[in-house]
Design a protein around this motif. Structure first.
Motif, PDB file in Angstrom:
ATOM      1  N   ASN A  15      65.197  92.203 -26.010  1.00 20.03           N
ATOM      2  CA  ASN A  15      65.905  92.919 -27.005  1.00 20.03           C
ATOM      3  C   ASN A  15      66.448  94.016 -26.832  1.00 20.03           C
ATOM      4  OD1 ASN A  15      65.963  90.357 -28.297  1.00 20.03           O
ATOM      5  ND2 ASN A  15      63.993  90.876 -29.417  1.00 20.03           N
ATOM      6  N   SER A  16      65.762  94.798 -26.017  1.00 20.10           N
ATOM      7  CA  SER A  16      65.985  96.218 -25.547  1.00 20.10           C
ATOM      8  C   SER A  16      65.798  96.564 -24.179  1.00 20.10           C
ATOM      9  CB  SER A  16      65.034  97.346 -26.422  1.00 20.10           C
ATOM     10  OG  SER A  16      63.762  97.254 -25.637  1.00 20.10           O
ATOM     11  N   PRO A  17      66.900  97.453 -23.739  1.00 14.05           N
ATOM     12  CA  PRO A  17      66.951  97.907 -22.222  1.00 14.05           C
ATOM     13  C   PRO A  17      65.427  98.350 -21.750  1.00 14.05           C
ATOM     14  CG  PRO A  17      68.186  99.419 -23.554  1.00 14.05           C
ATOM     15  CD  PRO A  17      67.684  98.326 -24.580  1.00 14.05           C
ATOM     16  N   LYS A  18      64.957  99.141 -22.568  1.00 12.78           N
ATOM     17  CA  LYS A  18      63.410  99.590 -22.157  1.00 12.78           C
ATOM     18  C   LYS A  18      62.653  98.624 -21.833  1.00 12.78           C
ATOM     19  CE  LYS A  18      60.443 103.403 -23.167  1.00 12.78           C
ATOM     20  NZ  LYS A  18      60.146 104.506 -24.102  1.00 12.78           N
ATOM     21  N   GLU A  19      62.382  97.592 -22.819  1.00  8.30           N
ATOM     22  CA  GLU A  19      61.446  96.346 -22.708  1.00  8.30           C
ATOM     23  C   GLU A  19      61.990  95.259 -21.742  1.00  8.30           C
ATOM     24  OE1 GLU A  19      59.854  92.844 -25.682  1.00  8.30           O
ATOM     25  OE2 GLU A  19      61.220  94.356 -26.687  1.00  8.30           O
ATOM     26  N   ASN A  77      47.955  96.778  -7.201  1.00 10.47           N
ATOM     27  CA  ASN A  77      48.886  97.675  -8.043  1.00 10.47           C
ATOM     28  C   ASN A  77      48.967  98.822  -7.342  1.00 10.47           C
ATOM     29  OD1 ASN A  77      50.810  97.836  -9.952  1.00 10.47           O
ATOM     30  ND2 ASN A  77      49.198  98.597 -11.509  1.00 10.47           N
ATOM     31  N   GLU A  78      47.934  99.533  -6.906  1.00  8.94           N
ATOM     32  CA  GLU A  78      47.932 100.851  -6.100  1.00  8.94           C
ATOM     33  C   GLU A  78      48.798 100.655  -4.846  1.00  8.94           C
ATOM     34  OE1 GLU A  78      44.813  99.333  -7.018  1.00  8.94           O
ATOM     35  OE2 GLU A  78      44.959 100.023  -8.915  1.00  8.94           O
ATOM     36  N   GLN A  79      49.061  99.505  -4.242  1.00  9.24           N
ATOM     37  CA  GLN A  79      49.850  99.642  -2.912  1.00  9.24           C
ATOM     38  C   GLN A  79      51.475  99.491  -3.342  1.00  9.24           C
ATOM     39  OE1 GLN A  79      47.860  96.199  -1.493  1.00  9.24           O
ATOM     40  NE2 GLN A  79      46.271  97.250  -0.237  1.00  9.24           N
ATOM     41  N   CYS A  80      51.615  99.494  -4.358  1.00 11.37           N
ATOM     42  CA  CYS A  80      53.115  99.260  -4.687  1.00 11.37           C
ATOM     43  C   CYS A  80      53.930 100.343  -5.362  1.00 11.37           C
ATOM     44  CB  CYS A  80      53.285  97.998  -5.635  1.00 11.37           C
ATOM     45  SG  CYS A  80      52.730  96.542  -4.898  1.00 11.37           S
ATOM     46  N   VAL A  81      54.953 100.669  -5.183  1.00 17.57           N
ATOM     47  CA  VAL A  81      55.804 101.728  -5.734  1.00 17.57           C
ATOM     48  C   VAL A  81      57.190 101.033  -6.336  1.00 17.57           C
ATOM     49  CG1 VAL A  81      55.051 103.476  -4.455  1.00 17.57           C
ATOM     50  CG2 VAL A  81      56.832 102.364  -3.614  1.00 17.57           C
ATOM     51  N   LEU A  82      57.716 101.610  -7.269  1.00 13.10           N
ATOM     52  CA  LEU A  82      58.775 100.905  -7.857  1.00 13.10           C
ATOM     53  C   LEU A  82      60.128 101.597  -7.102  1.00 13.10           C
ATOM     54  CD1 LEU A  82      60.178  99.721 -10.444  1.00 13.10           C
ATOM     55  CD2 LEU A  82      60.132 101.684 -11.543  1.00 13.10           C
ATOM     56  N   LEU A  83      60.909 100.679  -6.813  1.00  9.61           N
ATOM     57  CA  LEU A  83      62.102 101.370  -5.953  1.00  9.61           C
ATOM     58  C   LEU A  83      63.449 101.585  -6.954  1.00  9.61           C
ATOM     59  CD1 LEU A  83      62.339  98.759  -3.017  1.00  9.61           C
ATOM     60  CD2 LEU A  83      61.514 101.258  -3.012  1.00  9.61           C
ATOM     61  N   TYR A  84      63.515 100.485  -8.093  1.00 12.36           N
ATOM     62  CA  TYR A  84      64.400 100.697  -9.089  1.00 12.36           C
ATOM     63  C   TYR A  84      64.450  99.773 -10.065  1.00 12.36           C
ATOM     64  CZ  TYR A  84      66.898  96.443  -7.435  1.00 12.36           C
ATOM     65  OH  TYR A  84      67.414  95.403  -7.156  1.00 12.36           O
ATOM     66  N   ALA A  85      64.821 100.076 -11.423  1.00 13.63           N
ATOM     67  CA  ALA A  85      65.070  99.063 -12.419  1.00 13.63           C
ATOM     68  C   ALA A  85      66.097  99.365 -13.174  1.00 13.63           C
ATOM     69  CB  ALA A  85      63.581  99.557 -13.466  1.00 13.63           C
ATOM     70  N   ASN A  86      66.884  98.339 -13.280  1.00 16.44           N
ATOM     71  CA  ASN A  86      68.315  98.691 -13.933  1.00 16.44           C
ATOM     72  C   ASN A  86      68.504  97.677 -15.002  1.00 16.44           C
ATOM     73  OD1 ASN A  86      69.220 100.237 -11.953  1.00 16.44           O
ATOM     74  ND2 ASN A  86      70.020  98.648 -10.661  1.00 16.44           N
ATOM     75  N   SER A  87      69.019  97.934 -16.115  1.00 12.66           N
ATOM     76  CA  SER A  87      69.171  97.081 -17.355  1.00 12.66           C
ATOM     77  C   SER A  87      70.724  97.104 -17.621  1.00 12.66           C
ATOM     78  CB  SER A  87      68.556  97.645 -18.521  1.00 12.66           C
ATOM     79  OG  SER A  87      69.087  98.895 -19.021  1.00 12.66           O
ATOM     80  N   TYR A 109      69.606  92.418 -23.765  1.00 19.17           N
ATOM     81  CA  TYR A 109      69.763  93.040 -22.729  1.00 19.17           C
ATOM     82  C   TYR A 109      69.050  92.411 -21.589  1.00 19.17           C
ATOM     83  CZ  TYR A 109      71.104  96.880 -25.383  1.00 19.17           C
ATOM     84  OH  TYR A 109      72.108  97.581 -26.449  1.00 19.17           O
ATOM     85  N   GLY A 110      69.447  92.507 -20.144  1.00 16.43           N
ATOM     86  CA  GLY A 110      68.857  91.699 -19.259  1.00 16.43           C
ATOM     87  C   GLY A 110      68.511  93.131 -18.233  1.00 16.43           C
ATOM     88  N   ALA A 111      67.642  92.718 -17.329  1.00 15.55           N
ATOM     89  CA  ALA A 111      67.074  93.865 -16.133  1.00 15.55           C
ATOM     90  C   ALA A 111      66.742  93.211 -15.040  1.00 15.55           C
ATOM     91  CB  ALA A 111      66.048  94.722 -17.037  1.00 15.55           C
ATOM     92  N   ASN A 112      67.002  94.031 -13.995  1.00 17.34           N
ATOM     93  CA  ASN A 112      66.457  93.815 -12.675  1.00 17.34           C
ATOM     94  C   ASN A 112      65.371  94.980 -12.185  1.00 17.34           C
ATOM     95  OD1 ASN A 112      67.841  91.418 -12.395  1.00 17.34           O
ATOM     96  ND2 ASN A 112      69.631  92.643 -11.896  1.00 17.34           N
ATOM     97  N   ALA A 113      64.646  94.682 -11.623  1.00 16.57           N
ATOM     98  CA  ALA A 113      63.571  95.751 -10.921  1.00 16.57           C
ATOM     99  C   ALA A 113      63.262  95.125  -9.670  1.00 16.57           C
ATOM    100  CB  ALA A 113      62.373  96.003 -11.725  1.00 16.57           C
TER     101      ALA A 113
END
Length: 104
Positions: A52-56, A76-86, A94-98
């Motif tokens: 229901n929200s882009p952040k969520e 979890n410590e071995q991973c880094v976020l590349l991108y998150a788009n909504s 809203y939809g999002a990809n990460a």
């Protein structure tokens, strides 16, 4: 005459060391490659969500990607976020990809 012999002897010793230096350097890298060097594995994981929200939606998409990584044996410590788009699908929806990259 004596100092000339000492200088000549020192020059021969330094020349001998210069010849052996590449061999010693190669032996050091070969030993490191066979004993301590470990090949690293890197994988990318993606996730998606509809909220229901882009952040969520972004948060849920990243959580899904991290769950996929966890199932593949990454911490979890071995991973880094590349991108998150909504993106907006409809009013209040809203939809999002990460994507994350994990290395071990």
């Amino acid at each position: 005459m004596k100092s000339m012999l000492v200088r000549g002897g020192a020059a021969l010793v330094l020349a001998g060391l210069a010849v052996l230096a590449p061999t010693a350097a190669h032996a050091a890298t070969t030993a490191a490659a066979t004993t301590g060097a470990v090949a690293q594995e890197t994988q990318n994981f993606t996730g998606f969500a509809y909220e229901n929200s882009p952040k969520e939606a972004k948060r849920e998409a990243e959580t899904m990607a991290r769950q996929h990584a966890l199932l593949s044996g990454f911490l979890n410590e071995q991973c880094v976020l590349l991108y998150a788009n909504s993106y907006r699908l409809a009013p209040g929806y809203y939809g999002a990809n990460a994507a994350i990259s994990c290395t071990r």
